[in-house]
Design a protein around this motif. Structure first.
Motif, PDB file in Angstrom:
ATOM      1  N   ILE A   1      47.415  48.617  38.059  1.00 21.36           N
ATOM      2  CA  ILE A   1      46.507  49.701  37.661  1.00 21.36           C
ATOM      3  C   ILE A   1      47.078  50.438  36.449  1.00 21.36           C
ATOM      4  CG2 ILE A   1      45.468  51.898  38.383  1.00 21.36           C
ATOM      5  CD1 ILE A   1      45.317  50.739  41.205  1.00 21.36           C
TER       6      ILE A   1
ATOM      7  N   GLY B   1      44.354  49.254  34.161  1.00 23.27           N
ATOM      8  CA  GLY B   1      43.238  50.117  34.530  1.00 23.27           C
ATOM      9  C   GLY B   1      42.275  49.470  35.498  1.00 23.27           C
ATOM     10  N   TYR B   2      41.056  49.285  35.054  1.00 22.52           N
ATOM     11  CA  TYR B   2      39.979  48.832  35.935  1.00 22.52           C
ATOM     12  C   TYR B   2      40.266  47.463  36.557  1.00 22.52           C
ATOM     13  CZ  TYR B   2      35.370  47.680  37.637  1.00 22.52           C
ATOM     14  OH  TYR B   2      34.337  47.331  38.447  1.00 22.52           O
TER      15      TYR B   2
ATOM     16  N   LEU C   1      42.261  47.967  39.506  1.00 23.33           N
ATOM     17  CA  LEU C   1      41.474  48.571  40.598  1.00 23.33           C
ATOM     18  C   LEU C   1      40.771  47.503  41.419  1.00 23.33           C
ATOM     19  CD1 LEU C   1      39.907  51.259  41.730  1.00 23.33           C
ATOM     20  CD2 LEU C   1      38.116  50.460  40.206  1.00 23.33           C
TER      21      LEU C   1
ATOM     22  N   THR D   1      42.510  46.077  44.475  1.00 20.90           N
ATOM     23  CA  THR D   1      42.437  46.865  45.706  1.00 20.90           C
ATOM     24  C   THR D   1      41.099  46.636  46.400  1.00 20.90           C
ATOM     25  OG1 THR D   1      41.471  48.815  44.657  1.00 20.90           O
ATOM     26  CG2 THR D   1      43.859  48.670  44.679  1.00 20.90           C
ATOM     27  N   VAL D   2      40.020  46.530  45.613  1.00 18.90           N
ATOM     28  CA  VAL D   2      38.706  46.297  46.205  1.00 18.90           C
ATOM     29  C   VAL D   2      38.691  44.956  46.941  1.00 18.90           C
ATOM     30  CG1 VAL D   2      36.277  45.886  45.677  1.00 18.90           C
ATOM     31  CG2 VAL D   2      37.492  47.746  44.543  1.00 18.90           C
TER      32      VAL D   2
ATOM     33  N   LEU E   1      40.607  44.968  50.238  1.00 21.67           N
ATOM     34  CA  LEU E   1      39.970  45.743  51.311  1.00 21.67           C
ATOM     35  C   LEU E   1      38.705  45.065  51.827  1.00 21.67           C
ATOM     36  CD1 LEU E   1      39.753  48.284  53.077  1.00 21.67           C
ATOM     37  CD2 LEU E   1      38.376  49.290  51.268  1.00 21.67           C
TER      38      LEU E   1
ATOM     39  N   PHE F   1      39.322  52.562  31.105  1.00 20.09           N
ATOM     40  CA  PHE F   1      38.420  52.633  32.255  1.00 20.09           C
ATOM     41  C   PHE F   1      37.351  51.546  32.242  1.00 20.09           C
ATOM     42  CE2 PHE F   1      40.064  56.993  32.054  1.00 20.09           C
ATOM     43  CZ  PHE F   1      40.680  56.987  33.288  1.00 20.09           C
TER      44      PHE F   1
ATOM     45  N   PRO G   1      36.101  47.440  32.251  1.00 24.54           N
ATOM     46  CA  PRO G   1      36.582  46.144  32.721  1.00 24.54           C
ATOM     47  C   PRO G   1      37.084  45.286  31.568  1.00 24.54           C
ATOM     48  CG  PRO G   1      34.359  46.590  33.532  1.00 24.54           C
ATOM     49  CD  PRO G   1      34.665  47.625  32.495  1.00 24.54           C
TER      50      PRO G   1
ATOM     51  N   TYR H   1      44.861  51.965  49.917  1.00 22.87           N
ATOM     52  CA  TYR H   1      44.501  51.513  48.571  1.00 22.87           C
ATOM     53  C   TYR H   1      43.900  52.639  47.735  1.00 22.87           C
ATOM     54  CZ  TYR H   1      45.740  46.734  49.564  1.00 22.87           C
ATOM     55  OH  TYR H   1      46.436  45.601  49.866  1.00 22.87           O
ATOM     56  N   LEU H   2      43.141  53.556  48.383  1.00 21.43           N
ATOM     57  CA  LEU H   2      42.656  54.714  47.625  1.00 21.43           C
ATOM     58  C   LEU H   2      43.835  55.510  47.070  1.00 21.43           C
ATOM     59  CD1 LEU H   2      39.654  55.969  49.795  1.00 21.43           C
ATOM     60  CD2 LEU H   2      39.568  55.084  47.468  1.00 21.43           C
TER      61      LEU H   2
ATOM     62  N   ILE I   1      45.447  53.929  44.056  1.00 24.83           N
ATOM     63  CA  ILE I   1      44.709  54.177  42.804  1.00 24.83           C
ATOM     64  C   ILE I   1      45.185  55.480  42.172  1.00 24.83           C
ATOM     65  CG2 ILE I   1      42.434  54.635  41.823  1.00 24.83           C
ATOM     66  CD1 ILE I   1      41.280  52.840  44.032  1.00 24.83           C
TER      67      ILE I   1
ATOM     68  N   LEU J   1      47.019  55.840  38.529  1.00 22.50           N
ATOM     69  CA  LEU J   1      46.589  56.760  37.467  1.00 22.50           C
ATOM     70  C   LEU J   1      47.694  57.767  37.160  1.00 22.50           C
ATOM     71  CD1 LEU J   1      42.903  57.473  38.570  1.00 22.50           C
ATOM     72  CD2 LEU J   1      43.680  56.082  36.652  1.00 22.50           C
TER      73      LEU J   1
ATOM     74  N   ALA K   1      31.701  51.740  35.614  1.00 21.29           N
ATOM     75  CA  ALA K   1      32.367  50.665  36.353  1.00 21.29           C
ATOM     76  C   ALA K   1      33.217  51.243  37.478  1.00 21.29           C
ATOM     77  CB  ALA K   1      33.236  49.841  35.409  1.00 21.29           C
ATOM     78  N   TRP K   2      33.865  52.391  37.218  1.00 18.23           N
ATOM     79  CA  TRP K   2      34.716  52.995  38.247  1.00 18.23           C
ATOM     80  C   TRP K   2      33.889  53.503  39.420  1.00 18.23           C
ATOM     81  CZ3 TRP K   2      40.091  54.199  38.756  1.00 18.23           C
ATOM     82  CH2 TRP K   2      40.875  53.491  37.834  1.00 18.23           C
TER      83      TRP K   2
ATOM     84  N   GLY L   1      33.153  50.487  41.463  1.00 16.61           N
ATOM     85  CA  GLY L   1      34.362  50.041  42.145  1.00 16.61           C
ATOM     86  C   GLY L   1      34.666  50.908  43.347  1.00 16.61           C
ATOM     87  N   LEU L   2      34.611  52.239  43.132  1.00 17.23           N
ATOM     88  CA  LEU L   2      34.949  53.145  44.228  1.00 17.23           C
ATOM     89  C   LEU L   2      33.880  53.120  45.312  1.00 17.23           C
ATOM     90  CD1 LEU L   2      36.470  56.105  42.208  1.00 17.23           C
ATOM     91  CD2 LEU L   2      37.665  54.435  43.625  1.00 17.23           C
TER      92      LEU L   2
ATOM     93  N   GLN M   1      32.547  50.582  46.396  1.00 17.78           N
ATOM     94  CA  GLN M   1      32.892  49.467  47.292  1.00 17.78           C
ATOM     95  C   GLN M   1      33.697  49.962  48.482  1.00 17.78           C
ATOM     96  OE1 GLN M   1      32.276  46.115  47.031  1.00 17.78           O
ATOM     97  NE2 GLN M   1      32.793  45.380  45.003  1.00 17.78           N
ATOM     98  N   PHE M   2      34.590  50.927  48.233  1.00 18.14           N
ATOM     99  CA  PHE M   2      35.360  51.494  49.340  1.00 18.14           C
ATOM    100  C   PHE M   2      34.416  52.160  50.335  1.00 18.14           C
ATOM    101  CE2 PHE M   2      38.793  50.917  46.406  1.00 18.14           C
ATOM    102  CZ  PHE M   2      39.918  50.774  47.197  1.00 18.14           C
TER     103      PHE M   2
ATOM    104  N   THR N   1      32.378  49.669  52.265  1.00 20.44           N
ATOM    105  CA  THR N   1      33.153  48.959  53.283  1.00 20.44           C
ATOM    106  C   THR N   1      33.295  49.799  54.547  1.00 20.44           C
ATOM    107  OG1 THR N   1      34.371  47.805  51.577  1.00 20.44           O
ATOM    108  CG2 THR N   1      35.360  47.833  53.762  1.00 20.44           C
TER     109      THR N   1
END
Lengths: 534, 44
Positions: free
Chosen positions: A71, A75-76, A79, A82-83, A86, A231, A233, A292-293, A296, A300, B2-3, B6-7, B9-10, B13
């Protein structure tokens, strides 16, 4: 405080971790040595305990150090790791956990052997489980070796080698003496310690930015050197169509691989019922998601406070971002706070590695003793050995597999840790998952389909890795000076996972024998209701 | 943007986990126990 005091403090905390884990091991070792005890810890863990242990088994050093580093660097794209890690748990929760708990006793092969001919499917599943756990073990131990040498200030090839040998010796003791009971409690303790350490750093980052997420993100973008692009992709995988496909391949392997990992499947046998298996998976999803949150935020925070350039200068893969962040948050190098926090976080990372390698060694020795030695290596008319003999062989094979992992890791020290973990997940998704799903949900699936699916998925994924740029021809290849690569992707998942499913189908439709409808009916009832489950 | 995806998705879930668990608890556990009783335990 000087660098020397810092390393002395780290050595002291490492010793404490070793003493506590050995204490747990010898306490657990006194509980007896029946097979049930050795492989499953007696099946009397609560869902909460098992959920913590699953998380402790899953959140490796690659997650704590590697993903935070990714990360910081990308960056992205970091991230999305982690997605992937999970979201994979939804597969486990819905398709695997409860059914596997009801159908099996100790290993993945038990689930297959319920309706297939024992010897061939146990042979295939045993081999693939050992290959997957060995790949994963080497990944963890290579990372552990460089981490320990860095944290203890032994930054030489000798320091790394001693780190690998020491961790290998410890994991062999945990498993041979304490079996599943010791492994589970070590994983529970590790999970608590890891969550606490991560939460502490996370709170310190938030306090540093006065709770302002916008300020944190602006600072991260500014100190990453990428600005606004940090930030978006594509920083790591956006180069060309091939690298984008590689990213898809990696994501597929992460999401589908978790449900095929032998050491994760083995954890569901430590609870009494399918309902307990479901509730332990829910605990695991909560813990892993929270973790994982927090990584992140740490990523950062490290980009903002340490800076991407400084992290990259310390380690190309970003593996040292977390300890560096701890030092800055404690007050900086040379201060008391910085020194203490650095040492504490180092010890947390050390405990993390120990818990994961213990679970892997146990799963691997179970696959060898229970599936290969006790059943697949015997003629059909031969009596299987007694459970006492099987456990003796399991303990011996833990020593042998541990030693093998140590030797392989010493030769694999140049490999990138995250890459090795990605390969292990891809092999698990290609060889184990198709067979497991077909077996549970496809009435006509046959023994030949099962063996073809496992061996086919295994062979395709390993061959593609062998001819990928990570083995030869790439910038960080194992072999320098030769170039025999023709497969463009670093991760084989996007090809090898469909291949695993295809071979399972092909083997089934070309079979001479029909699937046994009664055996499938029995498996269906047992998997859904738990009737007859052990 | 995009963030945010991505977030989310948490969040999704966690949401799916909760929905699945609720469904399993309310609709399936009792039926499974009943079936187990019918097919196995009553034969003992």
């Amino acid at each position: 405080m000087s660098v020397d005091t810092q390393h002395t403090l780290a050595v002291g905390l490492f010793t404490l971790v070793v003493l506590v884990t050995l204490g747990i091991t010898f306490w657990a070792g006194r509980r007896g040595s029946a097979a049930e005890e050795f492989y499953t810890g007696g099946r009397d863990f609560t869902p909460m305990q098992n959920g913590f242990a699953i998380s402790g088994d899953y959140m490796s050093a690659a997650s704590f150090l590697g993903i935070t580093g990714l990360i910081v660097l990308y960056g992205y794209d970091g991230l999305l790791y982690t997605v992937g890690f999970l979201v994979a748990w939804l597969m486990v929760l819905m398709l695997v956990a409860e059914l596997v708990r009801n159908c099996g006793r100790y290993t993945l092969a038990d689930v297959l052997a319920m309706r297939m001919r024992q010897r061939p499917v146990r042979g295939a599943a045993g081999v693939s489980s050992i290959v997957i756990t060995l790949l994963y073990l080497v990944a963890q131990m290579v990372g552990a070796g460089s981490l320990v040498s860095l944290l203890l200030g032994l930054d030489s090839s000798w320091g790394r080698a001693w780190g690998i040998v020491g961790i290998g010796a410890l994991m062999i003791v945990y498993v041979t003496v304490g079996g599943m009971t010791a492994t589970t409690w070590i994983q529970i303790v590790k999970c608590v310690v890891l969550m606490a350490g991560t939460a502490l750093l996370c709170v310190l980052v938030v306090v540093r930015f006065h709770g302002d997420a916008g300020a944190l993100m602006r600072a991260a973008a500014a100190h990453s050197g990428y600005g606004h692009r940090y930030f978006l992709p594509g920083l790591k995988y956006g180069g060309s169509a091939v690298t984008r496909l590689d990213f898809v391949s990696l994501g597929l392997a992460l999401v589908l691989g978790t449900a095929g990992l032998p050491h994760i499947l083995a954890r569901f046998y430590t609870v009494p019922t399918a309902r307990a298996a479901r509730r332990s998976t829910m605990w695991a999803i909560g813990l892993v998601g929270t973790f994982y949150l927090m990584t992140i935020v740490l990523g950062l925070g490290a980009a903002a406070l340490v800076g991407t350039a400084a992290v990259r200068a310390s380690n190309d893969a970003g593996n040292t971002a977390v300890p560096m962040l701890a030092q800055v948050l404690g007050g900086g190098q040379g201060t008391v706070g910085g020194t203490v926090l650095f040492a504490v976080i180092s010890a947390v990372a050390f405990a993390t590695i120990l818990a994961v390698v213990a679970g892997l060694t146990l799963a691997s020795s179970a696959a060898f003793a229970h599936d290969l030695w006790a059943r697949a290596f015997r003629r059909a008319d031969e009596e299987p050995p007694s459970e006492q003999q099987e456990v003796v062989v399991a303990r011996i094979s833990a020593v042998v597999i541990g030693a093998l992992a140590i030797v392989l890791s010493l030769y694999a020290q140049r490999l990138n840790v995250a890459f090795l973990v990605g390969i292990a997940f891809a092999v698990a998704a290609s060889a184990n998952l198709p067979t497991l799903l077909y077996n549970l949900f496809w009435r006509r699936f046959t023994t030949r389909g099962a063996t073809w699916s496992i061996y086919g998925g295994l062979a395709v994924s390993l061959l593609l890795v062998l001819f990928s740029p990570t083995v030869s021809g790439g910038p960080e290849a194992i072999f320098t000076g030769v170039d025999f690569h023709w497969f463009p992707l670093e991760n084989p998942g996007v090809i090898s996972i469909p291949c695993g499913f295809f071979f399972g189908w092909l083997g089934t439709v070309t079979s001479d024998e029909e699937a046994d409808p009664d055996a499938y009916a029995e498996l269906e009832v047992r998997s859904l209701t738990g009737a007859g489950a052990v | 943007m995009a963030w945010v995806l991505g977030l989310s998705q948490f969040a999704s879930t966690f949401l799916i986990t909760w929905l699945y668990a609720r469904h399993a608890r309310d609709r399936r556990d009792r039926a499974a126990l009943g079936l187990r009783w019918e097919t196995q335990d009553r034969l003992r």
